[in-house]
Every structure is written in C-alpha cells, then in structure tokens.
Motif scaffolding. Structure first.
Motif, PDB file in Angstrom:
ATOM      1  N   ALA A  22       0.834  -1.211   0.000  1.00  0.00           N
ATOM      2  CA  ALA A  22       0.000   0.000   0.000  1.00  0.00           C
ATOM      3  C   ALA A  22       0.865   1.255   0.000  1.00  0.00           C
ATOM      4  O   ALA A  22       0.591   2.216  -0.719  1.00  0.00           O
ATOM      5  CB  ALA A  22      -0.930  -0.003   1.200  1.00  0.00           C
ATOM      6  N   PHE A  23       1.926   1.247   0.793  1.00  0.00           N
ATOM      7  CA  PHE A  23       2.834   2.388   0.825  1.00  0.00           C
ATOM      8  C   PHE A  23       3.627   2.489  -0.467  1.00  0.00           C
ATOM      9  O   PHE A  23       3.935   3.582  -0.939  1.00  0.00           O
ATOM     10  CB  PHE A  23       3.781   2.300   2.016  1.00  0.00           C
ATOM     11  CG  PHE A  23       3.124   2.540   3.334  1.00  0.00           C
ATOM     12  CD1 PHE A  23       2.441   3.725   3.587  1.00  0.00           C
ATOM     13  CD2 PHE A  23       3.179   1.589   4.325  1.00  0.00           C
ATOM     14  CE1 PHE A  23       1.833   3.958   4.810  1.00  0.00           C
ATOM     15  CE2 PHE A  23       2.572   1.809   5.551  1.00  0.00           C
ATOM     16  CZ  PHE A  23       1.898   2.995   5.802  1.00  0.00           C
ATOM     17  N   ALA A  24       3.975   1.353  -1.046  1.00  0.00           N
ATOM     18  CA  ALA A  24       4.742   1.361  -2.291  1.00  0.00           C
ATOM     19  C   ALA A  24       3.923   1.979  -3.426  1.00  0.00           C
ATOM     20  O   ALA A  24       4.456   2.746  -4.234  1.00  0.00           O
ATOM     21  CB  ALA A  24       5.173  -0.057  -2.659  1.00  0.00           C
ATOM     22  N   ARG A  25       2.640   1.677  -3.485  1.00  0.00           N
ATOM     23  CA  ARG A  25       1.788   2.283  -4.522  1.00  0.00           C
ATOM     24  C   ARG A  25       1.693   3.784  -4.334  1.00  0.00           C
ATOM     25  O   ARG A  25       1.710   4.548  -5.295  1.00  0.00           O
ATOM     26  CB  ARG A  25       0.403   1.649  -4.502  1.00  0.00           C
ATOM     27  CG  ARG A  25       0.357   0.291  -5.160  1.00  0.00           C
ATOM     28  CD  ARG A  25      -1.075  -0.184  -5.374  1.00  0.00           C
ATOM     29  NE  ARG A  25      -1.875  -0.254  -4.150  1.00  0.00           N
ATOM     30  CZ  ARG A  25      -1.880  -1.289  -3.319  1.00  0.00           C
ATOM     31  NH1 ARG A  25      -1.144  -2.351  -3.581  1.00  0.00           N
ATOM     32  NH2 ARG A  25      -2.634  -1.270  -2.231  1.00  0.00           N
ATOM     33  N   ALA A  26       1.581   4.224  -3.086  1.00  0.00           N
ATOM     34  CA  ALA A  26       1.520   5.660  -2.810  1.00  0.00           C
ATOM     35  C   ALA A  26       2.849   6.333  -3.123  1.00  0.00           C
ATOM     36  O   ALA A  26       2.889   7.455  -3.632  1.00  0.00           O
ATOM     37  CB  ALA A  26       1.127   5.895  -1.365  1.00  0.00           C
ATOM     38  N   ALA A  27       3.943   5.657  -2.834  1.00  0.00           N
ATOM     39  CA  ALA A  27       5.271   6.234  -3.076  1.00  0.00           C
ATOM     40  C   ALA A  27       5.629   6.265  -4.552  1.00  0.00           C
ATOM     41  O   ALA A  27       6.534   6.997  -4.944  1.00  0.00           O
ATOM     42  CB  ALA A  27       6.315   5.449  -2.296  1.00  0.00           C
ATOM     43  N   ASP A  28       4.941   5.495  -5.367  1.00  0.00           N
ATOM     44  CA  ASP A  28       5.262   5.448  -6.795  1.00  0.00           C
ATOM     45  C   ASP A  28       5.044   6.774  -7.505  1.00  0.00           C
ATOM     46  O   ASP A  28       5.583   6.980  -8.588  1.00  0.00           O
ATOM     47  CB  ASP A  28       4.453   4.356  -7.495  1.00  0.00           C
ATOM     48  CG  ASP A  28       5.107   3.001  -7.350  1.00  0.00           C
ATOM     49  OD1 ASP A  28       6.326   2.952  -7.073  1.00  0.00           O
ATOM     50  OD2 ASP A  28       4.404   1.996  -7.515  1.00  0.00           O
ATOM     51  N   VAL A  29       4.271   7.672  -6.938  1.00  0.00           N
ATOM     52  CA  VAL A  29       4.049   8.964  -7.586  1.00  0.00           C
ATOM     53  C   VAL A  29       5.038  10.026  -7.114  1.00  0.00           C
ATOM     54  O   VAL A  29       5.046  11.132  -7.643  1.00  0.00           O
ATOM     55  CB  VAL A  29       2.608   9.473  -7.379  1.00  0.00           C
ATOM     56  CG1 VAL A  29       1.616   8.535  -8.025  1.00  0.00           C
ATOM     57  CG2 VAL A  29       2.302   9.662  -5.923  1.00  0.00           C
ATOM     58  N   LEU A  30       5.860   9.702  -6.153  1.00  0.00           N
ATOM     59  CA  LEU A  30       6.835  10.666  -5.656  1.00  0.00           C
ATOM     60  C   LEU A  30       8.050  10.721  -6.584  1.00  0.00           C
ATOM     61  O   LEU A  30       8.561   9.684  -7.016  1.00  0.00           O
ATOM     62  CB  LEU A  30       7.272  10.301  -4.235  1.00  0.00           C
ATOM     63  CG  LEU A  30       6.154  10.263  -3.190  1.00  0.00           C
ATOM     64  CD1 LEU A  30       6.681   9.725  -1.876  1.00  0.00           C
ATOM     65  CD2 LEU A  30       5.561  11.640  -3.009  1.00  0.00           C
ATOM     66  N   PRO A  31       8.530  11.916  -6.901  1.00  0.00           N
ATOM     67  CA  PRO A  31       9.641  12.028  -7.847  1.00  0.00           C
ATOM     68  C   PRO A  31      10.944  11.401  -7.358  1.00  0.00           C
ATOM     69  O   PRO A  31      11.705  10.857  -8.153  1.00  0.00           O
ATOM     70  CB  PRO A  31       9.800  13.534  -8.051  1.00  0.00           C
ATOM     71  CG  PRO A  31       8.946  14.196  -7.053  1.00  0.00           C
ATOM     72  CD  PRO A  31       8.002  13.202  -6.491  1.00  0.00           C
ATOM     73  N   LEU A  32      11.215  11.457  -6.061  1.00  0.00           N
ATOM     74  CA  LEU A  32      12.445  10.855  -5.550  1.00  0.00           C
ATOM     75  C   LEU A  32      12.438   9.343  -5.759  1.00  0.00           C
ATOM     76  O   LEU A  32      13.470   8.748  -6.096  1.00  0.00           O
ATOM     77  CB  LEU A  32      12.640  11.203  -4.072  1.00  0.00           C
ATOM     78  CG  LEU A  32      13.931  10.726  -3.430  1.00  0.00           C
ATOM     79  CD1 LEU A  32      15.133  11.299  -4.161  1.00  0.00           C
ATOM     80  CD2 LEU A  32      13.957  11.120  -1.966  1.00  0.00           C
ATOM     81  N   THR A  33      11.284   8.708  -5.598  1.00  0.00           N
ATOM     82  CA  THR A  33      11.161   7.266  -5.832  1.00  0.00           C
ATOM     83  C   THR A  33      11.501   6.939  -7.282  1.00  0.00           C
ATOM     84  O   THR A  33      12.241   5.993  -7.561  1.00  0.00           O
ATOM     85  CB  THR A  33       9.734   6.787  -5.520  1.00  0.00           C
ATOM     86  OG1 THR A  33       9.419   7.134  -4.182  1.00  0.00           O
ATOM     87  CG2 THR A  33       9.607   5.286  -5.700  1.00  0.00           C
TER      88      THR A  33
END
Length: 76
Positions: A22-33
């Motif tokens: 769940a956190f990985a899906r949310a983090a996928d939109v962050l530019p640093l990721t």
C-alpha cells in the motif's frame, strides 16, 4: 509533510522492495522514488522497457510543476 514520507518511502532509506504494498503504490508517484528507480536501473544495466515509466512520470511531473510555477509565481 511531503519531504519526510518521500525520503522514507522512496527507497533512499529503506529498500523499496520491503515497503508494504500500500505504501509502495503511494510512493510510486513521488519524484524521488522514480529517480532512485532510474539510478538502480542504470547501475544494474536493466533494459529500456523497465525505465520508460519512471521517465514518463518524471517528465509529466516536470511539465505540470513548471506550468503551476509559471502561473502562480510572478517574477519582479
């Protein structure tokens, strides 16, 4: 509110592979990721088809943020 979650869930401090889905899906939109994914792909020599999505997402974020900054920030 943006910096610390981005730092924690981007894969810079914790490996992206062990972050809960769940956190990985949310983090996928962050530019640093996306930047870290590109660096991993470049260092591991992954094929281009693995890095096309991070490139598209980063370019989209660049265009959107540039548009927002041009509209709302006035140079004197």
């Amino acid at each position: 509110m943006l910096y610390f979650p981005m730092l924690i869930f981007s894969g810079a401090t914790l490996p992206y592979e062990i972050i809960p889905p769940a956190f990985a899906r949310a983090a996928d939109v962050l530019p640093l990721t996306q930047g870290i994914k590109l660096l991993k792909a470049a260092s591991l020599g992954l094929p281009v088809d693995k890095i096309i999505m991070p490139i598209i997402l980063l370019l989209t974020l660049t265009v959107v943020c540039t548009g927002i900054s041009l509209k709302f920030f006035r140079w004197e």
